[in-house]
Design an enzyme around this catalytic site. Structure first.
Site, mmCIF file in Angstrom:
data_model
loop_
_atom_site.group_PDB
_atom_site.id
_atom_site.type_symbol
_atom_site.label_atom_id
_atom_site.label_comp_id
_atom_site.label_asym_id
_atom_site.label_seq_id
_atom_site.Cartn_x
_atom_site.Cartn_y
_atom_site.Cartn_z
ATOM 1 N N LYS A 52 -81.738 -16.411 65.837
ATOM 2 C CA LYS A 52 -81.357 -17.045 64.572
ATOM 3 C C LYS A 52 -82.579 -17.175 63.650
ATOM 4 O O LYS A 52 -82.498 -16.908 62.448
ATOM 5 C CB LYS A 52 -80.725 -18.423 64.841
ATOM 6 C CG LYS A 52 -79.345 -18.314 65.472
ATOM 7 C CD LYS A 52 -78.799 -19.640 66.030
ATOM 8 C CE LYS A 52 -77.527 -19.343 66.827
ATOM 9 N NZ LYS A 52 -76.838 -20.539 67.321
ATOM 10 N N GLN A 96 -77.887 -26.451 68.944
ATOM 11 C CA GLN A 96 -77.507 -25.400 69.885
ATOM 12 C C GLN A 96 -76.787 -26.017 71.089
ATOM 13 O O GLN A 96 -77.241 -27.018 71.652
ATOM 14 C CB GLN A 96 -78.774 -24.637 70.324
ATOM 15 C CG GLN A 96 -78.503 -23.397 71.143
ATOM 16 C CD GLN A 96 -77.781 -22.289 70.361
ATOM 17 O OE1 GLN A 96 -77.883 -22.199 69.146
ATOM 18 N NE2 GLN A 96 -77.050 -21.461 71.068
ATOM 19 N N ASP A 119 -72.306 -24.126 61.443
ATOM 20 C CA ASP A 119 -71.596 -23.610 62.622
ATOM 21 C C ASP A 119 -70.083 -23.747 62.451
ATOM 22 O O ASP A 119 -69.316 -23.122 63.176
ATOM 23 C CB ASP A 119 -71.991 -24.427 63.867
ATOM 24 C CG ASP A 119 -72.988 -23.734 64.771
ATOM 25 O OD1 ASP A 119 -73.046 -22.496 64.747
ATOM 26 O OD2 ASP A 119 -73.693 -24.448 65.510
#
Ligand code: GUN
Length: 285
Positions: A52, A96, A119
């Site tokens: 990322k 995460q 997300d």
């Protein structure tokens, strides 16, 4: 023999597009920033987070990886999330997953400001997606839809089967296919006659987390097969959920692993982060 849907090519194109827009924003004095929080030492998570950050660099997006040790408390993590929510220089924020067992993932996700939730995991964004309102789409299913559309084949009216009902992939994937007017069956570990159901699919999405779970006998001739799985095999290499070589003989299109859905997931995160920055600067689209 199936045609390959290249996540690498599609992701590169998407990132180039994002990079051009980031550059334009920079010219207007607007910077784009993503914060990624990682807790503990999960090797797969570390790899994903590094990917990322690399994509951010390629797109001209500033990124900050915040690393917390395994024993971090839920409250310490929540404090950081709240601080990022309030920091106007942070456009996108993600934590995460998975988190260590002593931290409640639901509490942490719920704490992320919906307008920074790139997300698309917060209840606000999930709810908006369900009713078809403007929202941040979860990156993996959004990437799968892009890959399907890249084939040029219609989704409208097709029979789609999704294997796996996770909140991150399976459930939202089923919803997005439904929004594209596919007729969707969502299968999971309690599904009976799974192979029969899969054989009816024009579009088959595998999000199971088990190497070679989808075998050639489960696939209709000419189907489009999307492989979301990323499994570390006994050979030390990455494998999808689909028996790639056998299924390639039957499918019309198939995504590879590696070089497939994973790269598109990352590209969609870049798109969402750019979108977050635009919305926060008053550029609604
Ligand atoms: N863990 C596995 N996939 C993802 C993802 O897309 N986002 C986050 N935050 N964690 C993950």
């Amino acid at each position: 023999m199936a045609m390959l849907i290249s996540g690498k090519e599609l992701a590169e194109k998407e990132k180039e597009k994002v990079a051009r827009e980031v550059e334009t924003l920079r010219g207007e004095g607007i910077r784009v920033k993503l914060v990624v929080i990682i807790v503990g030492d999960d090797p797969a998570s570390k790899t994903y987070v590094a990917g990322k950050a690399k994509d951010c660099a390629a797109c001209g997006i500033e990124s900050e990886v915040v690393r917390f040790p395994q024993q971090t408390t839920e409250e310490e993590l929540l404090e950081k999330v709240r601080a990022c929510n309030e920091d106007p220089t942070v456009n996108g924020l993600l934590v995460q997953l998975p988190l260590p067992k002593h931290i409640c993932e639901k509490n942490v996700i719920n704490a992320i400001a919906p307008e920074k939730d790139v997300d698309g995991f917060t209840p606000v964004n999930v709810g908006r997606m369900v009713i078809g309102e403007s929202c941040f789409l979860p990156c993996t299913p959004a990437g799968c839809i892009e890959m399907l559309q890249s084939t040029g084949l219609p989704i409208d009216g097709k029979k789609a089967v999704v294997i796996g009902r996770s909140n991150i992939v399976g459930k939202p994937m089923a919803l997005l296919l439904c929004a594209q007017n596919a007729t969707v069956t969502l299968c999971h570990s309690h599904t009976r006659d799974l192979a029969d159901i899969c054989r009816q699919a024009d579009i088959l999405v595998a999000a199971v987390g088990r190497e070679s779970f989808v075998t050639a006998d489960m696939v209709k001739e000419g189907a489009v097969v999307i492989d979301v799985g990323i499994n570390r095999g006994a050979d030390g290499k990455l494998h999808g959920d689909v028996d790639f070589s056998a299924v390639s003989e039957k499918a019309a299109f198939i995504t590879p692993v590696p070089g497939g859905v994973g790269l598109m997931t990352r590209a969609m995160l870049m798109r969402n982060t750019l979108e977050a920055a635009k919305r926060q600067s008053g550029r609604f689209e």
